[in-house]
Write a protein that holds these residues in place. Structure first.
Motif, PDB file in Angstrom:
ATOM      1  N   CYS A 113       0.797  -1.203   0.051  1.00 49.48           N
ATOM      2  CA  CYS A 113      -0.076   0.011  -0.098  1.00 49.48           C
ATOM      3  C   CYS A 113       0.921   1.230  -0.097  1.00 49.48           C
ATOM      4  CB  CYS A 113      -0.849  -0.101   1.192  1.00 49.48           C
ATOM      5  SG  CYS A 113      -2.114   1.184   1.267  1.00 49.48           S
ATOM      6  N   VAL A 137      -2.124  -5.327   6.434  1.00 49.84           N
ATOM      7  CA  VAL A 137      -1.292  -4.536   5.336  1.00 49.84           C
ATOM      8  C   VAL A 137      -0.015  -4.925   5.320  1.00 49.84           C
ATOM      9  CG1 VAL A 137      -0.814  -2.277   4.391  1.00 49.84           C
ATOM     10  CG2 VAL A 137      -3.038  -2.446   5.525  1.00 49.84           C
ATOM     11  N   LYS A 140       3.187  -0.827   4.332  1.00 49.67           N
ATOM     12  CA  LYS A 140       2.569   0.640   4.161  1.00 49.67           C
ATOM     13  C   LYS A 140       3.873   1.464   3.968  1.00 49.67           C
ATOM     14  CE  LYS A 140       0.144   3.863   7.272  1.00 49.67           C
ATOM     15  NZ  LYS A 140      -0.493   3.907   8.673  1.00 49.67           N
ATOM     16  N   ILE A 145      -0.772   7.339   4.447  1.00 53.91           N
ATOM     17  CA  ILE A 145      -1.802   6.289   4.289  1.00 53.91           C
ATOM     18  C   ILE A 145      -2.449   6.157   5.814  1.00 53.91           C
ATOM     19  CG2 ILE A 145      -2.019   3.712   3.657  1.00 53.91           C
ATOM     20  CD1 ILE A 145       0.718   3.978   2.296  1.00 53.91           C
ATOM     21  N   THR A 147      -4.769   4.047   7.988  1.00 53.85           N
ATOM     22  CA  THR A 147      -5.238   2.745   8.287  1.00 53.85           C
ATOM     23  C   THR A 147      -5.877   2.945   9.591  1.00 53.85           C
ATOM     24  OG1 THR A 147      -2.981   2.266   9.427  1.00 53.85           O
ATOM     25  CG2 THR A 147      -3.785   1.190   6.986  1.00 53.85           C
ATOM     26  N   ASN A 162      -0.085  -1.622  12.346  1.00 58.66           N
ATOM     27  CA  ASN A 162      -1.166  -0.685  12.008  1.00 58.66           C
ATOM     28  C   ASN A 162      -2.614  -1.333  12.266  1.00 58.66           C
ATOM     29  OD1 ASN A 162       0.727   1.004  10.598  1.00 58.66           O
ATOM     30  ND2 ASN A 162       0.904  -0.704   9.085  1.00 58.66           N
TER      31      ASN A 162
END
Length: 211
Positions: A113, A137, A140, A145, A147, A162
């Motif tokens: 991601c 995830v 990251k 980003i 989350t 996360n």
């Protein structure tokens, strides 16, 4: 309202253009909603996922209930293999029930991601890989980003910085359903009253379809 029942296999090897998914190879800015994958997804490239190989749009209210196997170095995930390019990309109110096996960047919801959001999702499948392997995830790449409100089963061999671990008992309780619904205008999550998910929360549209 789309569902895949069968095995899908991508044969392109070691390429960023493989993108193998149960509903779409690449969601190029659109919306995928109330989708369900029940067929094993196998890919030899980057971007292998239960709903999409790559997500650049929105995936909402969707479910993976099949094994995902990727042999590329970047991105194997239960919902999407990768989420890149579009800052507005989002995976919200989705869950993964099955095992995810990859090489690098492997996650229960998304493997790799670089942008966007992953919100109110959970995963209970075993996640396996060699690098950047996490329960929700896989990797990251930036703190930009978002989350939020993501969870995974605490008995999994992988953790996730996360997301929040929960016991099976906690995840099958009304309090967990309320937690998944918290902060949203609509309550999309419900208790598994029809025992279609072994007691784990379901999405309300699933119950409506059974009536």
């Amino acid at each position: 309202n789309c569902k895949n029942y069968n095995r899908i296999e991508g044969t392109l090897e070691n390429t960023g253009d493989g993108k193998v998914g149960g509903i779409a190879g690449d969601n190029f800015g659109g919306t995928i909603e109330k989708a369900y994958n029940e067929g094993d997804i196998v890919g030899k490239s980057n971007g292998v996922g239960g709903i999409t190989g790559n997500n650049r749009g929105t995936i909402a209210l969707s479910i993976n209930n099949a094994a995902i196997i990727g042999t590329g170095n970047i991105g194997t995930g239960g919902i999407s293999g990768v989420q890149v390019t579009n800052n507005n990309a989002k995976i919200i109110n989705c869950y993964n029930l099955k095992n995810i096996n990859g090489i690098g960047r492997v996650g229960g919801i998304v493997g790799y991601c670089t942008t966007g959001q992953v919100l109110s999702c959970y995963s209970i499948g075993i996640i396996d890989g060699t690098s950047y392997v996490q329960s929700v995830v896989g990797q990251k790449t930036t703190n930009d980003i978002v989350t939020h409100n993501d969870f995974y089963l605490n008995t999994l061999p992988t953790t996730d910085a996360n997301a929040t671990p929960k016991t099976a008992e906690e995840m099958k309780a009304q309090a967990f359903v309320d937690l998944l619904n918290s902060g949203q205008e609509d309550n999309h999550w419900a208790m598994d009253t029809n025992n279609i998910n072994n007691g784990y929360p379901v999405l309300k549209w699933q119950l409506n379809r059974q009536k």
